[in-house]
Scaffold this motif. Structure first.
Motif, PDB file in Angstrom:
ATOM      1  N   GLU A 127       0.854  -1.186   0.000  1.00 16.61           N
ATOM      2  CA  GLU A 127       0.000   0.000   0.000  1.00 16.61           C
ATOM      3  C   GLU A 127       0.890   1.237   0.000  1.00 16.61           C
ATOM      4  O   GLU A 127       1.842   1.333   0.773  1.00 16.61           O
ATOM      5  N   ILE A 128       0.582   2.178  -0.865  1.00 15.95           N
ATOM      6  CA  ILE A 128       1.430   3.348  -1.051  1.00 15.95           C
ATOM      7  C   ILE A 128       1.258   4.333   0.103  1.00 15.95           C
ATOM      8  O   ILE A 128       0.155   4.564   0.587  1.00 15.95           O
ATOM      9  N   SER A 129       2.355   4.932   0.506  1.00 12.76           N
ATOM     10  CA  SER A 129       2.353   6.075   1.415  1.00 12.76           C
ATOM     11  C   SER A 129       3.474   7.005   0.984  1.00 12.76           C
ATOM     12  O   SER A 129       4.320   6.644   0.151  1.00 12.76           O
ATOM     13  N   ASP A 130       3.499   8.212   1.517  1.00 12.13           N
ATOM     14  CA  ASP A 130       4.514   9.183   1.131  1.00 12.13           C
ATOM     15  C   ASP A 130       5.917   8.686   1.469  1.00 12.13           C
ATOM     16  O   ASP A 130       6.134   8.034   2.497  1.00 12.13           O
ATOM     17  N   HIS A 145       1.587  12.166  -2.019  1.00 11.01           N
ATOM     18  CA  HIS A 145       0.139  12.232  -2.236  1.00 11.01           C
ATOM     19  C   HIS A 145      -0.235  13.534  -2.934  1.00 11.01           C
ATOM     20  O   HIS A 145       0.486  14.531  -2.863  1.00 11.01           O
ATOM     21  N   ASN A 146      -1.368  13.513  -3.627  1.00 11.17           N
ATOM     22  CA  ASN A 146      -1.930  14.726  -4.218  1.00 11.17           C
ATOM     23  C   ASN A 146      -3.421  14.793  -3.929  1.00 11.17           C
ATOM     24  O   ASN A 146      -3.986  13.881  -3.322  1.00 11.17           O
ATOM     25  N   ASP A 147      -4.050  15.884  -4.368  1.00 10.12           N
ATOM     26  CA  ASP A 147      -5.443  16.162  -3.991  1.00 10.12           C
ATOM     27  C   ASP A 147      -6.470  15.569  -4.942  1.00 10.12           C
ATOM     28  O   ASP A 147      -7.664  15.831  -4.795  1.00 10.12           O
ATOM     29  N   HIS A 158      -5.634   8.979  -1.624  1.00 10.51           N
ATOM     30  CA  HIS A 158      -5.843   7.841  -2.516  1.00 10.51           C
ATOM     31  C   HIS A 158      -5.251   8.058  -3.904  1.00 10.51           C
ATOM     32  O   HIS A 158      -5.530   7.270  -4.806  1.00 10.51           O
ATOM     33  N   SER A 159      -4.439   9.096  -4.055  1.00  7.37           N
ATOM     34  CA  SER A 159      -3.843   9.393  -5.351  1.00  7.37           C
ATOM     35  C   SER A 159      -2.433   9.917  -5.128  1.00  7.37           C
ATOM     36  O   SER A 159      -2.204  10.733  -4.231  1.00  7.37           O
ATOM     37  N   TYR A 160      -1.486   9.465  -5.958  1.00  6.42           N
ATOM     38  CA  TYR A 160      -0.078   9.767  -5.727  1.00  6.42           C
ATOM     39  C   TYR A 160       0.647  10.155  -7.015  1.00  6.42           C
ATOM     40  O   TYR A 160       0.292   9.723  -8.112  1.00  6.42           O
ATOM     41  N   SER A 161       1.664  10.978  -6.838  1.00  7.42           N
ATOM     42  CA  SER A 161       2.635  11.295  -7.886  1.00  7.42           C
ATOM     43  C   SER A 161       3.952  10.615  -7.530  1.00  7.42           C
ATOM     44  O   SER A 161       4.188  10.268  -6.376  1.00  7.42           O
ATOM     45  N   ASP A 176      -2.543  12.004 -11.686  1.00 15.08           N
ATOM     46  CA  ASP A 176      -3.582  13.026 -11.833  1.00 15.08           C
ATOM     47  C   ASP A 176      -3.514  13.957 -10.633  1.00 15.08           C
ATOM     48  O   ASP A 176      -3.615  13.500  -9.485  1.00 15.08           O
ATOM     49  N   VAL A 177      -3.325  15.244 -10.902  1.00 17.91           N
ATOM     50  CA  VAL A 177      -3.217  16.218  -9.815  1.00 17.91           C
ATOM     51  C   VAL A 177      -4.290  17.290  -9.959  1.00 17.91           C
ATOM     52  O   VAL A 177      -4.724  17.611 -11.065  1.00 17.91           O
ATOM     53  N   HIS A 178      -4.701  17.814  -8.820  1.00 14.13           N
ATOM     54  CA  HIS A 178      -5.704  18.890  -8.822  1.00 14.13           C
ATOM     55  C   HIS A 178      -5.084  20.200  -9.277  1.00 14.13           C
ATOM     56  O   HIS A 178      -5.672  20.951 -10.048  1.00 14.13           O
ATOM     57  N   TYR A 179      -3.872  20.478  -8.777  1.00 11.52           N
ATOM     58  CA  TYR A 179      -3.109  21.667  -9.151  1.00 11.52           C
ATOM     59  C   TYR A 179      -1.666  21.254  -9.455  1.00 11.52           C
ATOM     60  O   TYR A 179      -1.101  20.426  -8.732  1.00 11.52           O
ATOM     61  N   PRO A 180      -1.034  21.839 -10.468  1.00 12.61           N
ATOM     62  CA  PRO A 180       0.365  21.498 -10.750  1.00 12.61           C
ATOM     63  C   PRO A 180       1.302  21.736  -9.571  1.00 12.61           C
ATOM     64  O   PRO A 180       2.250  20.968  -9.364  1.00 12.61           O
TER      65      PRO A 180
END
Length: 254
Positions: A127-130, A145-147, A158-161, A176-180
């Motif tokens: 399971e992914i974490s920072d 993580h991202n938003d 629940h979403s990561y870069s 997929d990110v909410h803001y760059p």
């Protein structure tokens, strides 16, 4: 040398001619590292010469269908090819899968194994974490993580870069990110390559962001309506940025 193959470059639109949902593969020293698994990824990989028996790790940015629609078939294909070729999968006959949600991965594996009992190749779930996720002799992969899928009331992510470090290079995959600007801490004072989604962002805004962060090369991926609707206009805009600033920018094709 790092080789990157884009198996699918489309965002979660309706089916597009000649384009498939998001998936890309890094090849380093004959070993493959898989990022996201859109619906056609295993077929496109295997039929183009990628040896799925040399996949060491699979990293999923988030559990939306355009990023995991081909994951069950990828799991099945790796196992099927191992059986048909009668050779073990590399790395002690196992590979790692990193996902933000192990419960959803269990459902995917159930589908992948429905044709016949599992076996032959072991999957090691994570399971992914920072922070640092994976490191071997070829590559170092870290997550942030991202938003995109944040549950604000729970503080869950629940979403990561991803940041990939290999052969002295720093490569960032946005997911997929909410803001760059959510990528700021991965980019630090720049990076050698930013693979950036445009399913949720304007081409001009991403170019401006990359320029401001010292990105040396920018590749557009996970294309949205702006690029899918008028690719020549997007390419013209990109060319104007390349002419004015010291940055290389490319639009991906499958």
């Amino acid at each position: 040398m790092i080789k990157i193959t884009f198996l699918g470059t489309c965002s979660g639109t309706e089916p597009e001619v000649g384009r498939h949902h998001c998936s890309l593969v890094f090849e380093i020293n004959g070993v493959y590292y898989w990022f996201d698994a859109g619906e056609n990824c295993s077929h496109a990989a295997y039929t183009s010469g990628i040896d799925v028996q040399r996949v060491r790790a699979v990293f999923i940015s988030h559990m939306h269908i355009d990023h995991i629609g081909g994951l069950a078939n990828l799991i099945f294909t790796i196992r099927k090819v191992a059986r048909s070729r009668k050779i073990p999968h590399m790395n002690n006959n196992s590979y790692d899968i990193f996902v933000p949600d192990l419960e959803k991965l269990a459902a995917v594996k159930l589908i992948a194994n429905a044709h016949r009992p599992a076996g032959g190749v072991d999957i090691i779930d994570h399971e992914i974490s920072d922070g640092l996720l994976f490191e071997d002799e070829n590559i170092r992969v870290s997550a942030l993580h991202n938003d995109h899928l944040r549950e604000a009331d729970k503080g869950d992510w629940h979403s990561y870069s991803y940041l990939i470090e290999s052969e002295g290079k720093r490569i960032v995959i946005s997911g997929d990110v909410h803001y760059p600007y959510e990528l700021d801490s991965l980019l630090e004072d720049g990076c050698d390559l930013l693979i950036m989604e445009t399913g949720h962002h304007k081409v001009a805004n991403v170019c401006e962001y990359a320029k401001s962060r010292g990105v040396r090369k920018l590749i557009f991926n996970h294309h949205g309506r702006e690029i899918l609707g008028d690719r020549p206009a997007a390419e013209k805009l990109i060319s104007s940025y390349e002419s004015a600033y010291p940055i290389s920018i490319k639009l991906t094709y499958d």
